[in-house]
Design a protein around this motif. Structure first.
Motif, mmCIF file in Angstrom:
data_model
loop_
_atom_site.group_PDB
_atom_site.id
_atom_site.type_symbol
_atom_site.label_atom_id
_atom_site.label_comp_id
_atom_site.label_asym_id
_atom_site.label_seq_id
_atom_site.Cartn_x
_atom_site.Cartn_y
_atom_site.Cartn_z
ATOM 1 N N TYR A 14 0.863 -1.186 0.000
ATOM 2 C CA TYR A 14 0.000 0.000 0.000
ATOM 3 C C TYR A 14 0.894 1.228 0.000
ATOM 4 N N SER A 21 3.859 0.740 2.825
ATOM 5 C CA SER A 21 3.797 -0.440 3.688
ATOM 6 C C SER A 21 4.961 -1.398 3.468
ATOM 7 N N ASP A 73 5.177 2.893 8.865
ATOM 8 C CA ASP A 73 5.218 3.080 7.419
ATOM 9 C C ASP A 73 5.044 4.529 6.973
ATOM 10 N N THR A 97 0.134 1.622 12.556
ATOM 11 C CA THR A 97 0.086 1.604 11.103
ATOM 12 C C THR A 97 -1.330 1.941 10.647
ATOM 13 N N THR A 99 -2.045 0.721 7.631
ATOM 14 C CA THR A 99 -2.095 -0.303 6.592
ATOM 15 C C THR A 99 -3.032 -1.437 6.999
ATOM 16 N N GLY A 103 -1.442 -6.042 4.313
ATOM 17 C CA GLY A 103 -0.251 -5.327 3.892
ATOM 18 C C GLY A 103 0.824 -5.281 4.963
ATOM 19 N N ARG A 178 -5.761 0.505 -2.457
ATOM 20 C CA ARG A 178 -4.318 0.406 -2.230
ATOM 21 C C ARG A 178 -3.621 1.757 -2.359
ATOM 22 N N HIS A 190 -10.124 -2.318 4.446
ATOM 23 C CA HIS A 190 -9.353 -2.451 5.681
ATOM 24 C C HIS A 190 -10.145 -3.251 6.722
#
Length: 312
Positions: A14, A21, A73, A97, A99, A103, A178, A190
């Motif tokens: 991502y 990520s 990230d 995160t 993400t 990911g 993404r 997500h």
């Protein structure tokens, strides 16, 4: 070792203008690590603070929260600096995160805490947060080129669209999850990914509204899951330290703003009321939103996520 995943299929990558990520491929896990995975404005800092309070068992933190719990990230901080700080930590580590879990490297020694929020409420908070970000500073820190001077830029900046107009546009977005993780498709993916993993022993889902309604109960639940014992007499101080008012009073210490990306630390802690997003939409607009999101996520996730709106 970092980068060695034993033949397991690597995670999805991502990327956005300030996140990547792929950094997770270099993260060296330890037993007991806690990974907090959320969408923006869904209770990330709140959960980081809760984890800090449980890990240290005191409201008195030894360093700013973003140092104790780095955003792995985020491109604003160089990766080597982030990983060096994490390597030096001797306490139980808890990291942040935005993400989705597909990911992030999934390590059986770690616990993954996913905080979910009603998407419309999350979007309203995201809208207000947008006005608090210094975009030029963010571009500078992430190595993006500065905006080129132009006749258009010499004119007064166009005002942001009103909240209602912006929210309707957000709810209609067809963005790639993404690339635009805070879009409605990004939020749906997500949470759907986390929901599909909810029976795994090291994946925990927490609802923002449950934190609001029963903070102590949710903190005790999380302590049990993480295997953290808290002396009974310590609980009142820990719970009080995790309330909105106490956290806002400590904004300079708790706000994730190590490099001056935010214009106002206190404004980061805007009290977002549950149900505020739904109230902005008319009945037809709500029906459209409901139909669209029910096609994007499993029915039981939709019901859990939207609470009192689930049957409407």
């Amino acid at each position: 070792m970092p980068g060695d995943h034993g033949g397991v299929v690597p995670p999805v990558r991502y990327r956005s203008s300030d996140e990547d990520s792929a950094r997770w491929l270099e993260f060296a896990f330890r037993p007991g690590d806690i990974v907090i995975s959320t969408r923006s404005k869904s209770g990330t800092t709140w959960m980081q603070m809760i984890c800090a309070l449980l890990v240290f068992r005191t409201p008195d933190l030894s360093a700013p929260l973003n140092e104790l719990s780095p955003w792995v990230d985020w491109l604003v901080e160089p990766a080597d600096k982030v990983f060096a700080r994490l390597e030096a930590q001797r306490h139980r580590r808890f990291v942040k995160t935005h993400t989705p879990l597909d990911g992030v490297v999934l390590d059986p020694r770690a616990t993954y805490v996913v905080v979910a929020r009603h998407p419309l409420d999350m979007a309203v908070s995201l809208y207000h947060q947008g006005a608090n970000i210094d975009r030029d500073r963010l571009r500078e820190l992430t190595g993006q080129p500065a905006a080129e001077p132009s006749p258009e830029r010499a004119q007064p900046a166009r005002p942001r669209p009103p909240l209602r107009e912006w929210l309707l546009s957000w709810a209609a977005s067809e963005a790639d999850p993404r690339e635009e993780m805070d879009s409605l498709p990004g939020v749906a993916w997500h949470l759907s990914d986390a929901w599909a993993r909810r029976d795994q022993p090291n994946v925990v889902l927490v609802h923002y509204d449950d934190l609001s309604a029963d903070l102590e109960g949710q903190m005790r639940r999380l302590a049990d899951i993480l295997g953290i014992e808290v002396p009974e007499g310590t609980w009142p101080a820990l719970v009080q330290a995790a309330t909105f008012d106490r956290m806002r009073a400590r904004a300079d210490e708790l706000t994730p703003n190590p490099a001056g990306v935010l214009k106002d630390n206190a404004a980061f802690f805007r009290r977002g009321r549950s149900g505020a997003g739904r109230e902005i939409l008319g009945d037809d607009e709500w029906a459209n939103y409901r139909a669209r999101t029910q096609a994007m996520v499993p029915a039981d996730l939709w019901a859990w996520l939207h609470r009192e709106q689930a049957a409407g």
